[in-house]
Scaffold this motif. Structure first.
Motif, short mmCIF file in Angstrom:
data_model
loop_
_atom_site.label_atom_id
_atom_site.label_comp_id
_atom_site.label_asym_id
_atom_site.label_seq_id
_atom_site.Cartn_x
_atom_site.Cartn_y
_atom_site.Cartn_z
N GLU A 10 71.37 -22.68 -42.96
CA GLU A 10 71.90 -23.89 -43.58
C GLU A 10 70.78 -24.82 -44.05
O GLU A 10 70.90 -25.44 -45.10
N ILE A 23 71.97 -19.65 -37.76
CA ILE A 23 72.87 -20.44 -38.61
C ILE A 23 72.19 -21.72 -39.05
O ILE A 23 72.25 -22.09 -40.22
N ARG A 61 73.02 -19.18 -33.09
CA ARG A 61 73.09 -20.58 -33.54
C ARG A 61 71.82 -20.99 -34.27
O ARG A 61 71.87 -21.70 -35.28
#
Length: 160
Positions: free
Chosen positions: A147, A143, A140
């Motif tokens: 982003e 990610i 996570r």
């Protein structure tokens, strides 16, 4: 002062890439290894066929083997065609094999192939990574970071 980037290998033609590996594992160190192949396997790889998505490497004795990699049978091959999922021997120096064996045995690391390619001399090579598995929390975080970098790039591009 930033850490120097490791030297990239001279990749001329990438045949297969394990893109999921960089997400599933945190890469510690990368090695370049040759592959012991038969004639029809080389021809099949030159046509761009082959997959290492579910493959891994293991150290047995003083040898490293690439397990579960798929090189499909050569379409124009005869009865002496190769077996598609056979274990393939990886060619490394003895001290590299000892280093990999110690890391896998002591530190609980994994040997993950990142890509199969042909180098500038036309030899088939594997980019092999010494990696540690990530848990869901680390994934996570990766990610979020990816982003954020994408969003920052958009902002910088829009503002000139």
């Amino acid at each position: 002062m930033s850490r120097p980037k490791p030297a990239q290998f001279d990749k001329k033609k990438v045949v297969a890439e394990n893109r999921r590996a960089r997400f599933e594992y945190s890469i510690e160190q990368v090695f370049e290894a040759g592959i012991a192949l038969t004639g029809t396997e080389v021809k099949s790889l030159r046509f761009g066929e082959g997959s290492i998505a579910e493959s891994y490497a293991e150290v047995k004795g003083q040898q490293v083997w690439l397990v579960n990699s798929n090189v499909p049978e050569f379409s124009h091959g005869n009865r002496h065609n190769h077996e598609p999922k056979r274990p393939r021997k990886l060619l490394l120096h003895e001290r590299e094999i000892n280093k990999l064996h110690g890391a896998v045995a002591r530190e609980g690391m994994t040997l993950v192939p990142l890509s199969v390619y042909f180098n500038g001399q036309g030899r088939a090579k594997v980019e092999l990574a010494l990696a540690k598995g990530r848990n869901n929390h680390d994934k996570r975080e990766a990610i979020k970071e990816r982003e954020w970098k994408r969003e920052a790039g958009r902002l910088m591009r829009d503002r000139g």
